[in-house]
Design an enzyme around this catalytic site. Structure first.
Site, PDB file in Angstrom:
ATOM      1  N   VAL A 551       5.858   9.223   3.025  1.00 42.35           N
ATOM      2  CA  VAL A 551       5.999   8.524   1.746  1.00 42.35           C
ATOM      3  C   VAL A 551       5.462   7.096   1.827  1.00 42.35           C
ATOM      4  O   VAL A 551       5.017   6.546   0.828  1.00 42.35           O
ATOM      5  CB  VAL A 551       7.447   8.532   1.202  1.00 42.35           C
ATOM      6  CG1 VAL A 551       7.872   9.953   0.862  1.00 42.35           C
ATOM      7  CG2 VAL A 551       8.398   7.890   2.165  1.00 42.35           C
ATOM      8  N   ASP A 552       5.445   6.509   3.028  1.00 42.52           N
ATOM      9  CA  ASP A 552       4.841   5.186   3.180  1.00 42.52           C
ATOM     10  C   ASP A 552       3.353   5.236   2.855  1.00 42.52           C
ATOM     11  O   ASP A 552       2.737   4.228   2.563  1.00 42.52           O
ATOM     12  CB  ASP A 552       4.953   4.674   4.629  1.00 42.52           C
ATOM     13  CG  ASP A 552       6.391   4.501   5.047  1.00 42.52           C
ATOM     14  OD1 ASP A 552       7.268   4.577   4.167  1.00 42.52           O
ATOM     15  OD2 ASP A 552       6.635   4.305   6.250  1.00 42.52           O
ATOM     16  N   ASP A 553       2.769   6.424   2.994  1.00 45.40           N
ATOM     17  CA  ASP A 553       1.339   6.579   2.738  1.00 45.40           C
ATOM     18  C   ASP A 553       1.045   6.918   1.286  1.00 45.40           C
ATOM     19  O   ASP A 553      -0.112   7.053   0.908  1.00 45.40           O
ATOM     20  CB  ASP A 553       0.750   7.709   3.609  1.00 45.40           C
ATOM     21  CG  ASP A 553       0.726   7.350   5.083  1.00 45.40           C
ATOM     22  OD1 ASP A 553       0.800   6.148   5.388  1.00 45.40           O
ATOM     23  OD2 ASP A 553       0.636   8.269   5.910  1.00 45.40           O
TER      24      ASP A 553
END
Ligand code: ATP
Ligand code: MG
Length: 682
Positions: A551-553
């Site tokens: 999700v950071d990406d």
């Protein structure tokens, strides 16, 4: 935002929540309607007939049981292992909710066992002493060796006796910095035998990384090797260890003993730098020790090992796994996710420096008494056919690898089951793996899991389900994946969001070493009551799971949240695109823009027309909002040796912060970074 996925949706199989098994069975048997659906890959009837799970119905029955009665389900399975003393009641206890105090997970507490005993002694007692445990294949063609279970036990016992002799006791840490020699699994098992806690550091890490890990766990001894050949290159490991030990000493951690395996094919003993009084040659000393060694019986909740995550997202986390639950979980996931049978020859290309090598080179397979191929070298040395030569040489029937690791096209008759891990596998890579490597015969286990989870959480069971290329399918027994929105509300049916897990499973990690608070905040506080994986996932209306990347990406383009994996899948579905990696970059108007690194199929020239047609593919499959702002030609992508794309490096290149590339020492081919920089404005 999951338009790319919707084309893979299947109309004729109903969801997991409300399964009509008769319908599913019809599909498995080649239902005419279903076979019109070309995105559905139906297991071959003769494969299913011999499989542990021949049909969705059998899976669904057992899955239901595992969720409704986890204690009963797991104690039945755990009873198949050797316990010196059975666990106390309850089978497990957990608190997975930060609002209710400390996060605490325990399985089989009070049970007394030993995982090395279950890997070796128990299999030998069952009559498998003369079965091959390890086929070792060296870097150079023709360099190979084998160990039977009996021989492996002897080697493990000699090292265990030595470690005891120098004062290593139950609970003490041992750092292992070894290449993929047989001595690496031997070292892990020897530690487990005496209750010592191993911390394997991937032998590609720099001396700083090694030193940090040594200072963190303060081992009495470091087990290493003087040097290793990887492909055509000699890597002097002992120099790296020497530097790391000097650095650790400056920081207050003095290691007394450095046991060094002499790998004379890479570097002679005479040419190895030596610190008298600290350094000991492995072969010289171990032969003096007896080849049997009593087992140290440990509690199910005693620590087994410490291992750092890959560090794809930043500073690695020191994940701690304990004995009993990990043992039961890795053995069971191995057996079912690969449809393992005693006649199989199994090869996992992962290095024991990563979790995949812990759970699925060493413990999972050996708990099952499997024959395992351990490969020292590089998959493209001396040429790109090496992997397939090894498959042929040992008649490998189960082959487990990272989807990003290979580019050559061969099929091999001995293969039965294929596995993939580490990154989302996109539908076109899946099809290639299935059609070309597996000759359209072999089911693919796309296993989703993490260092933290100990073993597979979402994985196909070969032969059970019709497969959808690119989907990790359904949860393993006892695992309850949930997809939540930003507020932590569970989403039902067809949905897309943050992938969490409700309640624990035996293989779950118990803490981050020395920092329980970071454990709680990293994994349990984002969505209280759940374990949060950090990954995004969508579920289609048939209940299949699709991992969309970290999700950071996730890239936020004008308010649209777009998973990197979706854009990559759309790019790779272009016939001239071999591989793609997508990152977000700052964009004046849209907030974030999409920046795509694209590797073309060999021989295809770069052109602006091709750029346009790649972008067109994404517009058609996902929508105009997901169209890449920039296509950056990439002869290769920066990958770790475990096959992970280092997106943090790509992000720096995309935003031209070239002096902030950070540590590139674990890259399989550091040269690709320079190539990418050179092509930045072409
Ligand atoms: P760090 O946590 O330090 O950033 P990492 O997450 O890369 O490193 P690992 O535990 O080795 O370290 O990798 C687990 C991650 O790999 C998962 O969270 C997921 O993002 C990815 N992954 C693993 N298997 C799959 C799979 N089959 N499909 C999609 N993604 C996968
Ligand atoms: Mg991670």
């Amino acid at each position: 935002t999951n338009g790319a996925r919707s084309s893979h949706r299947l109309r004729h199989v109903s969801s997991l929540a409300a399964p009509p098994p008769s319908r599913l069975n019809a599909v498995v048997l080649g239902d005419a309607l279903a076979s019109e659906e070309h995105d559905l890959v139906i297991p071959k009837p003769d494969f299913s007939a011999q499989a542990h799970f021949p049909s969705p119905a059998k899976y669904l029955d057992l899955y239901k049981q595992s969720i409704e009665d986890p204690a009963g389900f797991w104690s039945d399975i755990a009873s198949q292992f050797y316990w010196k003393q059975k666990w106390a009641s309850p089978v497990y206890s957990e608190n997975m909710d930060v609002r209710e105090g400390r996060i605490n997970i325990e399985w089989f507490k009070g049970g007394i066992t030993n995982i090395c005993y279950n890997c070796l002694d128990a299999n030998i007692a069952a009559g498998n002493g003369e079965k091959i445990a390890i086929y070792w294949e060296g870097n150079e063609l023709g360099a190979d060796a084998t160990l039977t279970y009996n021989q492996l036990l002897h080697k493990v016992c000699q090292l265990a006796n030595y470690l005891k002799d120098i004062g290593v006791r139950k609970g003490d840490a041992v750092v292992i910095y070894q290449p993929m020699l047989m001595e690496l699994p031997i070292a892990m098992l020897a530690c487990a035998r005496i209750g010592a806690v191993h911390s394997v550091v991937f032998a590609g890490f720099s001396s700083e990384s090694l030193s940090q890990r040594i200072v963190d766990c303060k081992p009495k001894v470091v087990l290493t090797c003087n040097a290793v050949k990887r492909g055509p290159k000699v890597i002097n490991l002992k120099d790296i260890v020497d530097a790391a030990l000097a650095e650790s000493a400056k920081n207050g951690t003095v290691v007394d003993v450095c046991l060094t395996y002499a790998n004379e094919s890479a570097l002679t003993k005479e040419s190895t730098k030596w610190v008298e009084g600290r350094d000991i040659w492995w072969q010289d000393i171990l032969s003096k020790y007896p080849n049997s060694c009593d087992v140290e019986w440990v509690d199910a909740e005693d620590p087994l090992f410490l291992l750092y995550t890959s560090g794809s997202t930043g500073k690695p986390k020191g994940v701690l796994h304990t004995t009993g639950g990990y043992m039961v979980y890795t053995a069971t996931t191995f057996k079912y996710a690969f449809d393992y049978k005693p006649s199989d020859v199994y090869w996992c290309t992962a290095d024991c420096g990563w979790i995949t090598g812990h759970s699925y080179v060493t413990y999972g397979p050996m708990l099952n008494g499997a024959t395992v191929v351990v490969f020292e070298g590089a998959p493209n040395y001396p040429d790109s056919g090496r992997c397939w030569d090894i498959v042929d040489k040992y008649k490998v029937s189960i082959f487990y690898t990272a989807p990003t690791l290979f580019v050559t096209r061969y099929s091999r008759k001995s293969l039965r089951v294929l596995g993939s891990v580490g990154e989302p596998i996109n539908p076109s890579a899946w099809r290639w793996f299935f059609n070309v490597v597996g000759d359209s015969r072999c089911p693919i286990s796309d296993t989703w899991w993490q260092t933290e989870t100990g073993g597979f959480l979402i994985t196909p069971l070969p032969g059970a389900w019709p497969q959808k290329p690119g989907s990790a399918t359904f949860p393993f027994f006892g695992v309850q994946p949930v997809i939540v929105d930003e507020k932590g509300a569970e989403l039902e049916g067809e949905c897309s969001g943050y992938l969490c897990v409700k309640s624990s499973w035996p293989g779950a990690f118990r803490t981050l070493y020395g920092d329980h608070e970071r454990y709680e905040t990293t994994y349990f506080s984002a969505f209280p009551g759940y374990y949060f994986s950090g990954d995004g996932c969508s579920r289609d209306k048939d209940g299949y799971h699709w991992l969309t990347g970290r999700v950071d990406d996730v890239i936020n383009v004008s308010g649209h949240r777009i998973g990197t994996a979706e854009v990559e899948s759309a790019l790779v579905s272009h016939p001239q695109c071999a591989e793609a990696a997508v990152v977000g970059v700052e964009h004046e108007v849209k907030g974030q823009g999409i920046y795509a690194f694209v590797t073309l199929v060999e021989g295809v020239p770069y052109s602006d027309d091709l750029r346009k047609s790649l972008i067109m593919n994404v517009r058609k499959q996902i929508g105009a909002f997901a169209a890449p702002d920039k296509i950056h030609w990439a002869p290769g992508l920066p990958k770790t040796r475990s096959g992970k794309i280092m997106r943090r490096i790509l992000r720096k290149i995309a935003s031209r912060q070239l002096d902030e590339l950070g540590d590139t020492s674990t890259l399989a081919e550091p040269g690709v970074v320079d190539q990418l920089i050179a092509l930045a404005d072409s």
